[in-house]
Motif scaffolding. Structure first.
Motif, PDB file in Angstrom:
ATOM      1  N   MET A 111     -19.304 -68.726  34.076  1.00  0.00           N
ATOM      2  CA  MET A 111     -18.749 -69.126  32.782  1.00  0.00           C
ATOM      3  C   MET A 111     -18.054 -67.951  32.106  1.00  0.00           C
ATOM      4  SD  MET A 111     -19.506 -72.394  32.292  1.00  0.00           S
ATOM      5  CE  MET A 111     -19.712 -72.816  30.576  1.00  0.00           C
ATOM      6  N   THR A 112     -18.679 -66.781  32.186  1.00  0.00           N
ATOM      7  CA  THR A 112     -18.092 -65.587  31.574  1.00  0.00           C
ATOM      8  C   THR A 112     -16.757 -65.245  32.228  1.00  0.00           C
ATOM      9  OG1 THR A 112     -20.283 -64.695  31.040  1.00  0.00           O
ATOM     10  CG2 THR A 112     -18.438 -63.147  31.070  1.00  0.00           C
ATOM     11  N   THR A 114     -14.784 -67.199  34.025  1.00  0.00           N
ATOM     12  CA  THR A 114     -13.804 -68.273  33.883  1.00  0.00           C
ATOM     13  C   THR A 114     -13.073 -68.211  32.551  1.00  0.00           C
ATOM     14  OG1 THR A 114     -15.047 -69.761  35.329  1.00  0.00           O
ATOM     15  CG2 THR A 114     -13.479 -70.786  33.814  1.00  0.00           C
ATOM     16  N   TYR A 115     -13.824 -67.957  31.475  1.00  0.00           N
ATOM     17  CA  TYR A 115     -13.240 -68.047  30.135  1.00  0.00           C
ATOM     18  C   TYR A 115     -12.843 -66.711  29.525  1.00  0.00           C
ATOM     19  CZ  TYR A 115     -14.861 -72.863  30.298  1.00  0.00           C
ATOM     20  OH  TYR A 115     -15.055 -74.174  30.660  1.00  0.00           O
ATOM     21  N   ARG A 116     -13.180 -65.605  30.177  1.00  0.00           N
ATOM     22  CA  ARG A 116     -12.886 -64.296  29.604  1.00  0.00           C
ATOM     23  C   ARG A 116     -11.410 -64.115  29.200  1.00  0.00           C
ATOM     24  NH1 ARG A 116     -15.857 -59.920  29.488  1.00  0.00           N
ATOM     25  NH2 ARG A 116     -17.200 -60.508  31.223  1.00  0.00           N
ATOM     26  N   GLU A 118      -9.363 -66.046  27.896  1.00  0.00           N
ATOM     27  CA  GLU A 118      -9.052 -66.717  26.634  1.00  0.00           C
ATOM     28  C   GLU A 118      -9.533 -65.917  25.427  1.00  0.00           C
ATOM     29  OE1 GLU A 118     -10.007 -70.887  26.449  1.00  0.00           O
ATOM     30  OE2 GLU A 118      -9.980 -71.069  28.637  1.00  0.00           O
ATOM     31  N   THR A 130     -12.227 -69.451  19.073  1.00  0.00           N
ATOM     32  CA  THR A 130     -11.956 -69.870  20.455  1.00  0.00           C
ATOM     33  C   THR A 130     -13.206 -70.478  21.086  1.00  0.00           C
ATOM     34  OG1 THR A 130     -10.265 -68.154  20.746  1.00  0.00           O
ATOM     35  CG2 THR A 130     -11.229 -69.078  22.739  1.00  0.00           C
ATOM     36  N   LEU A 131     -14.355 -69.843  20.861  1.00  0.00           N
ATOM     37  CA  LEU A 131     -15.610 -70.365  21.402  1.00  0.00           C
ATOM     38  C   LEU A 131     -15.927 -71.743  20.814  1.00  0.00           C
ATOM     39  CD1 LEU A 131     -18.194 -69.955  23.095  1.00  0.00           C
ATOM     40  CD2 LEU A 131     -19.232 -68.907  21.063  1.00  0.00           C
ATOM     41  N   LEU A 134     -13.711 -74.313  22.368  1.00  0.00           N
ATOM     42  CA  LEU A 134     -14.119 -74.522  23.759  1.00  0.00           C
ATOM     43  C   LEU A 134     -15.342 -75.428  23.832  1.00  0.00           C
ATOM     44  CD1 LEU A 134     -13.949 -73.729  26.790  1.00  0.00           C
ATOM     45  CD2 LEU A 134     -15.369 -71.751  26.232  1.00  0.00           C
ATOM     46  N   GLN A 135     -16.356 -75.137  23.037  1.00  0.00           N
ATOM     47  CA  GLN A 135     -17.579 -75.936  23.035  1.00  0.00           C
ATOM     48  C   GLN A 135     -17.336 -77.338  22.463  1.00  0.00           C
ATOM     49  OE1 GLN A 135     -19.339 -74.317  25.274  1.00  0.00           O
ATOM     50  NE2 GLN A 135     -21.240 -74.484  24.107  1.00  0.00           N
ATOM     51  N   LYS A 138     -16.041 -79.634  24.937  1.00  0.00           N
ATOM     52  CA  LYS A 138     -17.056 -80.002  25.928  1.00  0.00           C
ATOM     53  C   LYS A 138     -18.100 -80.964  25.368  1.00  0.00           C
ATOM     54  CE  LYS A 138     -18.652 -76.338  28.049  1.00  0.00           C
ATOM     55  NZ  LYS A 138     -19.063 -74.917  28.158  1.00  0.00           N
ATOM     56  N   LEU A 182     -18.749 -63.115  25.997  1.00  0.00           N
ATOM     57  CA  LEU A 182     -17.367 -63.455  25.640  1.00  0.00           C
ATOM     58  C   LEU A 182     -17.011 -63.003  24.230  1.00  0.00           C
ATOM     59  CD1 LEU A 182     -17.058 -67.019  27.221  1.00  0.00           C
ATOM     60  CD2 LEU A 182     -16.007 -64.907  28.022  1.00  0.00           C
TER      61      LEU A 182
END
Length: 214
Positions: A111-112, A114-116, A118, A130-131, A134-135, A138, A182
């Motif tokens: 996860m770290t 993949t999204y770093r 961004e 951004t977090l 993203l959440q 989801k 992140l």
């Protein structure tokens, strides 16, 4: 749910149970005008939940027939948590609890990584935003705010993995760890749905601010 949302949900359910349908068929089942159906179909098609194909008829002009896309599957109930729990339980029984820790550690790392991209080059406020986005995408139903002291409060009103996290606390540890990675910040969770809380509540503070208080 409002009437508009309810009608769209009914359309999705009809297409799920009856297969592809024309506007006139949907209007007849719903008891509304074809114009009303088309308005909802335009929104559903724009959101990528339905598609259409031309249906040629023996007589008259061709008409469009609407069908569900793969994306629409997210809108129907699933028992993924049961399947996931069964798999994790089988792994634990066969290989011990250490394999569960390895799995969640691998998820945290993935996860770290993949999204770093961004989060790079952004200040803390932008990273929190951004977090949250993203959440929210989801399904966590997120709200966040900047507090007077410059820290941040992030609330998740829904937890799609709550049943898994209730059985395997590693899921919660994994979540907060990749948040910290992140955000490059100190993250404290003061409430957790998987542990009986009403929501998942996080307080986020820049690392240098934490050190100054120590």
């Amino acid at each position: 749910m409002n009437e508009t949302g309810s009608t769209r949900k009914q359309i999705l359910l009809m297409l799920k149970t009856n297969g592809p349908l024309t506007v006139s068929e949907m209007a007849e089942q719903l008891g509304v005008t074809e114009m009303a159906v088309r308005r909802h179909l335009n929104t559903l098609e724009r959101d990528g939940l339905i598609g259409s194909k031309l249906l040629r008829q023996a007589m008259g002009r061709p008409t469009s027939q609407y069908f569900l896309t793969d994306k629409s599957e997210d809108y129907f109930p699933k028992s993924y948590h049961t399947f996931t729990l069964d798999l994790l339980n089988d792994l634990e029984q066969s290989h011990g609890s250490s394999i569960i820790n390895q799995l969640f550690n691998s998820r945290e790392k993935r996860m770290t990584e993949t999204y770093r991209p961004e989060f790079e080059g952004k200040d803390l406020r932008e990273r929190v935003k951004t977090l949250a986005e993203l959440q929210d995408a989801k399904g966590y139903m997120v709200e966040w705010e900047e507090l007077e002291d410059g820290s941040f409060k992030l609330i998740e009103f829904n937890c799609p993995i709550s049943r898994v996290a209730h059985r395997y606390n590693q899921a919660c540890s994994c979540e907060i760890n990749w948040f910290q990675n992140l955000l490059d910040a100190e993250v404290e969770r003061t409430e957790c749905k998987a542990k009986g809380g009403q929501n998942c509540v996080y307080y986020i503070r820049a690392k240098n601010e934490v050190r100054q208080k120590l």
